[in-house]
Enzyme design. Structure first.
Site, PDB file in Angstrom:
ATOM      1  N   HIS A 190      49.176 105.096  -9.698  1.00 12.61           N
ATOM      2  CA  HIS A 190      48.505 106.345 -10.068  1.00 12.61           C
ATOM      3  C   HIS A 190      47.708 106.120 -11.346  1.00 12.61           C
ATOM      4  CE1 HIS A 190      51.049 109.514  -7.710  1.00 12.61           C
ATOM      5  NE2 HIS A 190      50.712 108.492  -6.963  1.00 12.61           N
ATOM      6  N   TYR A 210      52.135 118.435 -13.419  1.00  9.06           N
ATOM      7  CA  TYR A 210      53.088 119.060 -14.337  1.00  9.06           C
ATOM      8  C   TYR A 210      52.541 120.440 -14.686  1.00  9.06           C
ATOM      9  CZ  TYR A 210      55.235 114.482 -15.371  1.00  9.06           C
ATOM     10  OH  TYR A 210      55.902 113.272 -15.296  1.00  9.06           O
ATOM     11  N   PRO A 263      63.817 114.533 -18.358  1.00 10.81           N
ATOM     12  CA  PRO A 263      62.973 113.803 -17.387  1.00 10.81           C
ATOM     13  C   PRO A 263      61.483 114.112 -17.476  1.00 10.81           C
ATOM     14  CG  PRO A 263      64.159 115.593 -16.333  1.00 10.81           C
ATOM     15  CD  PRO A 263      64.678 115.510 -17.733  1.00 10.81           C
ATOM     16  N   LYS A 285      60.750 108.852 -18.655  1.00  4.16           N
ATOM     17  CA  LYS A 285      61.060 107.682 -19.493  1.00  4.16           C
ATOM     18  C   LYS A 285      62.430 107.075 -19.236  1.00  4.16           C
ATOM     19  CE  LYS A 285      57.297 107.283 -21.771  1.00  4.16           C
ATOM     20  NZ  LYS A 285      56.488 106.867 -20.614  1.00  4.16           N
ATOM     21  N   TYR A 293      52.603 108.152 -21.944  1.00  2.00           N
ATOM     22  CA  TYR A 293      53.072 108.309 -20.558  1.00  2.00           C
ATOM     23  C   TYR A 293      53.114 106.956 -19.846  1.00  2.00           C
ATOM     24  CZ  TYR A 293      53.985 110.581 -16.087  1.00  2.00           C
ATOM     25  OH  TYR A 293      54.572 110.979 -14.905  1.00  2.00           O
TER      26      TYR A 293
HETATM   27  C1  PHB Z   1      60.283 112.272  -9.947  1.00  2.00           C
HETATM   28  O1  PHB Z   1      59.451 111.773  -9.162  1.00  2.00           O
HETATM   29  O2  PHB Z   1      61.437 112.555  -9.570  1.00  2.00           O
HETATM   30  C2  PHB Z   1      59.864 112.552 -11.345  1.00  2.00           C
HETATM   31  C3  PHB Z   1      58.589 112.206 -11.733  1.00  2.00           C
HETATM   32  C4  PHB Z   1      58.178 112.463 -13.032  1.00  2.00           C
HETATM   33  C5  PHB Z   1      59.052 113.039 -13.931  1.00  2.00           C
HETATM   34  C6  PHB Z   1      60.345 113.337 -13.535  1.00  2.00           C
HETATM   35  C7  PHB Z   1      60.752 113.097 -12.225  1.00  2.00           C
HETATM   36  O3  PHB Z   1      58.633 113.281 -15.183  1.00  2.00           O
END
Ligand code: PHB
Ligand code: APR
Length: 385
Positions: A72, A197, A289, A293, A381
């Site tokens: 990505h 997000y 999460p 990280k 990130y």
């Molecule tokens: C996930 O794909 O489960 C996932 C992705 C990004 C995050 C947290 C979880 O920040």
């Protein structure tokens, strides 16, 4: 029994450390309390920084990742429906790999030749403050003892390793957030090509993915919410209510194949070395999460610990093990800062009030208008810190 290193925990941290030591010819055994099936049954996140991708390739565990994972070049951030795409590739020349942690664990398990003892009960650590540490455990009802040079505590947040450290020898830093994440795994194509997000007055939401036909979604819920209160329909309605109309319309719903609520906390233990015991991964730190990280920190921890143990056991130099704790904590706190910042920007805090929400909005507007701020987000990130 005697091994040079006893690794406690066969999660991604323990398995990667085991792989690094195996490649270097260091004799290490892994003790895991659960079964392989249980370890693989845990649904976890799935965003890999370049550093983790390089490490997996370096140890020969990159094959399936490279064929089934997805690179990505960016991710989208929404605030009350206003969208902002952060182009990691354009801003900092880096990408992330979306590939499930469960698959990483499966690939490392498949590669392992050295011994892993699953179903090791009542693991206990002894004399790691002295020159001759040993570990005891029970397997099939029989008491066992392993003498070793070093112990690596990779047994997660609730493991025995950190709990074995005398209270006076360790300092714990923690922030528990007043909310959790309700996650759903569904066999439907993702709502978007990249992760989304979203901050919304109703709470945070995240659209993530595992494959072109399997998606992972999260919504922020109260810290005391019960799974039983969340039917699939309620989940889909709530998720869509928090997304921009374009993304909401693209969400393809279905029956949840996994649904769970995870609490959010930031946690760091200091130091991370106690004589001949070293902590790594979730045994040493927890990140919310939001910044993706957790797995990446576990990988960078054991890359540093692996180098240090190999230096001590093969080159007979203690420089690496003496520097491990300070070195690894520098990276851990930077990841903690970014994960805390992302969590503060994207969640609704019960006691945040109108002033708090205006500040979050201003933070998002600043981000939208500042290339420097977007570069900082992209750097953090993708793990360039
Ligand atoms: C996930 O794909 O489960 C996932 C992705 C990004 C995050 C947290 C979880 O920040
Ligand atoms: N004895 C033996 N094994 C134990 C014990 C014990 N007393 N306690 C825990 N374990 C095992 C667990 O069963 C688990 O398989 O240690 C392993 C720890 O694995 P993880 O919790 O996955 O931790 P880690 O390998 O550090 O991986 C960190 O996991 O939670 C995610 O977001 C986190 O992505 C990060 C990653």
């Amino acid at each position: 029994m005697r091994h040079q290193v006893v690794i406690i925990g066969a999660g991604p941290a323990g398995l990667m450390l085991g792989r690094l030591l195996e490649i270097a010819g260091v004799d290490a055994v892994i003790l895991e309390q659960r079964s392989p099936e249980y370890v693989l049954g845990r649904i976890r996140a799935g965003v890999l920084e370049q550093g983790s991708v390089d490490l997996l390739r370096r140890v020969g565990a990159g094959g399936r990742m490279d064929s089934e994972g997805h690179l990505h070049a960016g991710a989208s951030f929404e605030f009350d429906g206003d969208a902002l795409r952060i182009d990691f590739a354009e801003l900092v020349g880096r990408q992330v790999m979306v590939y499930g942690q469960t698959e990483v664990t499966r690939d490392l398990m498949a590669l392992r030749c050295a011994p892993t003892i699953y179903g090791a009960e009542d693991v206990a650590l002894h004399d790691f403050g002295g020159a001759a540490p040993y570990v005891t455990y029970r397997k099939d009802g029989v008491e066992q003892r392993i003498d070793c040079d070093f112990i690596a505590g990779c047994d997660g947040f609730h493991g025995v390793s950190r709990a074995s450290v005398p209270a006076g020898a360790i300092t714990e830093f923690q922030r528990v957030y007043p909310f959790g994440w309700l996650g759903v795994l569904v066999d439907q194509p993702p709502a978007a090509d990249e992760l989304v997000y979203a901050h919304h007055a109703r709470g945070f939401a995240l659209c993530s993915q595992r494959s072109p036909s399997r998606s992972r979604y999260y919504v922020q819920v109260g810290a005391d919410e019960k799974l039983a209160d969340w039917s699939d329909d309620r989940f889909w309605d709530e998720l869509r209510a928090r997304l921009s109309p374009k993304v909401a319309a693209a969400v393809q719903t279905g029956a949840a194949i996994e649904k769970s609520i995870a609490p959010l906390r930031s946690f760091v233990a200091e130091p991370l070395r106690f004589g001949r015991l070293f902590l790594a991964g979730d045994a040493a730190h927890i990140v919310p999460p939001t910044g993706a990280k957790g797995l990446n920190l576990a990988m960078s921890d054991v890359e540093m610990l692996g180098d240090a143990l190999i230096e001590a056991l093969v080159e007979r130099s203690d420089a690496g093990i003496d520097a491990y704790s300070a070195r690894v904590l520098r990276r851990i706190w930077k990841a903690e800062r970014f994960s805390w910042w992302m969590t503060n920007l994207l969640h609704v805090f019960p006691d945040g009030g109108d002033f708090g929400r205006r500040i979050q909005r201003a933070e998002f507007d600043y981000l939208a208008g500042s290339r420097a701020a977007q570069q900082s987000l992209a750097e953090n990130y993708t793990g360039a810190f």
